[in-house]
Design a protein around this motif. Structure first.
Motif, short mmCIF file in Angstrom:
data_model
loop_
_atom_site.label_atom_id
_atom_site.label_comp_id
_atom_site.label_asym_id
_atom_site.label_seq_id
_atom_site.Cartn_x
_atom_site.Cartn_y
_atom_site.Cartn_z
N ARG A 1 0.83 -1.21 0.00
CA ARG A 1 0.00 0.00 0.00
C ARG A 1 0.86 1.25 0.00
O ARG A 1 0.49 2.27 -0.61
CB ARG A 1 -0.94 -0.01 1.21
CG ARG A 1 -2.05 -1.06 1.12
CD ARG A 1 -3.01 -0.92 2.27
NE ARG A 1 -3.62 0.41 2.30
CZ ARG A 1 -4.19 0.94 3.39
NH1 ARG A 1 -4.23 0.25 4.53
NH2 ARG A 1 -4.72 2.15 3.33
N GLN A 2 2.01 1.21 0.67
CA GLN A 2 2.92 2.34 0.60
C GLN A 2 3.35 2.61 -0.84
O GLN A 2 3.36 3.76 -1.30
CB GLN A 2 4.16 2.08 1.46
CG GLN A 2 3.95 2.21 2.95
CD GLN A 2 5.24 1.93 3.72
OE1 GLN A 2 6.26 1.56 3.14
NE2 GLN A 2 5.19 2.11 5.02
N ARG A 3 3.72 1.55 -1.54
CA ARG A 3 4.14 1.71 -2.93
C ARG A 3 2.99 2.24 -3.80
O ARG A 3 3.22 3.09 -4.68
CB ARG A 3 4.66 0.38 -3.47
CG ARG A 3 6.03 0.00 -2.91
CD ARG A 3 6.65 -1.15 -3.68
NE ARG A 3 5.97 -2.42 -3.41
CZ ARG A 3 6.30 -3.23 -2.40
NH1 ARG A 3 7.29 -2.90 -1.57
NH2 ARG A 3 5.67 -4.36 -2.21
N ASP A 4 1.79 1.77 -3.54
CA ASP A 4 0.64 2.27 -4.30
C ASP A 4 0.44 3.77 -4.05
O ASP A 4 0.16 4.52 -4.99
CB ASP A 4 -0.63 1.51 -3.91
CG ASP A 4 -0.65 0.09 -4.44
OD1 ASP A 4 0.16 -0.21 -5.34
OD2 ASP A 4 -1.45 -0.72 -3.94
N GLU A 5 0.58 4.20 -2.79
CA GLU A 5 0.42 5.62 -2.48
C GLU A 5 1.47 6.46 -3.19
O GLU A 5 1.17 7.53 -3.73
CB GLU A 5 0.51 5.83 -0.96
CG GLU A 5 -0.71 5.38 -0.19
CD GLU A 5 -0.57 5.64 1.31
OE1 GLU A 5 -1.61 5.93 1.94
OE2 GLU A 5 0.56 5.59 1.84
N MET A 6 2.72 5.99 -3.20
CA MET A 6 3.78 6.73 -3.88
C MET A 6 3.55 6.77 -5.38
O MET A 6 3.74 7.81 -6.03
CB MET A 6 5.14 6.13 -3.54
CG MET A 6 5.61 6.42 -2.14
SD MET A 6 7.33 5.92 -1.84
CE MET A 6 7.14 4.14 -1.68
N SER A 7 3.14 5.63 -5.95
CA SER A 7 2.89 5.59 -7.39
C SER A 7 1.76 6.53 -7.79
O SER A 7 1.85 7.25 -8.79
CB SER A 7 2.55 4.16 -7.83
OG SER A 7 3.63 3.29 -7.63
N THR A 8 0.69 6.53 -7.00
CA THR A 8 -0.45 7.40 -7.29
C THR A 8 -0.04 8.86 -7.21
O THR A 8 -0.42 9.68 -8.06
CB THR A 8 -1.61 7.11 -6.31
OG1 THR A 8 -2.01 5.75 -6.47
CG2 THR A 8 -2.78 8.03 -6.57
N PHE A 9 0.74 9.22 -6.20
CA PHE A 9 1.22 10.60 -6.06
C PHE A 9 2.08 10.98 -7.27
O PHE A 9 1.92 12.06 -7.85
CB PHE A 9 2.02 10.74 -4.77
CG PHE A 9 2.45 12.14 -4.45
CD1 PHE A 9 1.70 12.93 -3.59
CD2 PHE A 9 3.60 12.69 -5.01
CE1 PHE A 9 2.09 14.23 -3.29
CE2 PHE A 9 4.00 13.98 -4.71
CZ PHE A 9 3.24 14.75 -3.85
#
Length: 289
Positions: free
Chosen positions: A269-277
């Motif tokens: 989920r951390q990676r998803d948040e960074m990718s989305t940003f």
């Protein structure tokens, strides 16, 4: 606008694989830099503002961790947010920072220093809590003197530190001194940024008027000291879900860098948040080394 990621092992844990995975993903997403905080020691009853800090929080040493990150990445800049400068001897710290910068080929470029807010932490390392501001000012001067000095050595005589004819090598990678940004939420921190800093990174829950006052104070202090106010970088905290309008509002206030923190604790989920940003702000992905 530059964008950075903050990774706090106190909340995410100190697992080396997770730290490296986060740093590499931040790099691949196009984030400029990775920041780590510092607490040297905690103790029962330690308070950060209104919040008590559990004494078992696993704060890693930020410089050791950034050195580890540097070995596993290619491009991302390394930062602290903040390093508790009064609790480090500047002669030793100058060598540690220059070493990381050399081994990372010039990536230890976002050192942000602060004074610390825990009196027990100061006592633990033998520092008088009331002197930490003066001690930090001296430490900045000592490190810059050592970085700029040659084979003849440099000398210093201050309230807290003194030495004669010291030589500190290696030097930072390709520069005469490493940038030092000033963190803090006070007008004293703003003045320190103007007098000695390469940037200002205020924290805390300040209202817009006080934030503007502090930035004006940092810039006016720089001008009065014969330094360039325009050269002072201005970093602020943001949120991982912030909008383009919020970024534009910060840019209008003079902000040059925004540091965001993933809210998720799970690596995926951390990676998803960074990718989305990164997608939201079209960060340059997969830059060459």
């Amino acid at each position: 606008m530059k964008f950075a990621i903050s990774y706090n092992t106190a909340y995410y844990g100190a697992d080396p694989d997770r730290i490296v995975a986060c740093a590499r993903h931040a790099e691949d997403c196009g984030f400029e830099s990775l920041y780590l905080p510092e607490h040297i020691v905690l103790y029962p009853g330690a308070m950060a503002g209104p919040f008590e800090l559990p004494p078992s929080l696993p704060y890693v040493d930020p410089l050791d961790c950034l050195s580890f990150v540097a070995a596993a990445t290619r491009r991302i800049l390394l930062g602290t947010g903040v390093l508790l400068l009064p609790y480090h001897h500047p002669v030793v710290l100058a060598k540690r920072l220059a070493t990381i910068d050399v081994l990372s080929r010039g990536r230890m470029r976002l050192l942000t220093v602060g004074l610390g807010t825990l009196p027990g932490e100061a006592r633990a390392v033998g520092v008088d809590f009331s002197t930490r501001g003066r001690r930090a000012d001296e430490a900045i001067d000592v490190m810059r003197l050592l970085w700029a000095g040659g084979e003849d050595g440099v000398s210093f005589a201050g309230e807290f530190f003194s030495f004669d004819d010291l030589c500190s090598f290696p030097k930072p990678y390709g520069v005469t001194h490493l940038p030092i940004h000033i963190g803090g939420s006070s007008r004293a921190a703003a003045r320190r940024a103007g007098l000695r800093g390469d940037g200002y990174f205020p924290g805390g829950a300040l209202d817009p008027e006080e934030r503007a006052t502090q930035l004006d104070l940092a810039r006016s202090t720089a001008a009065e000291a014969g330094r360039s106010p325009e050269a002072l970088e201005y970093t602020r905290w943001g949120s991982i879900d912030m909008t383009a309008e919020q970024v534009e509002a910060l840019a209008a206030q003079g902000v040059t860098r925004i540091v965001v923190t993933p809210t998720a604790t799970e690596p995926d989920r951390q990676r998803d948040e960074m990718s989305t940003f990164a997608q939201r702000f079209a960060l340059p992905e997969h830059l060459p080394s």
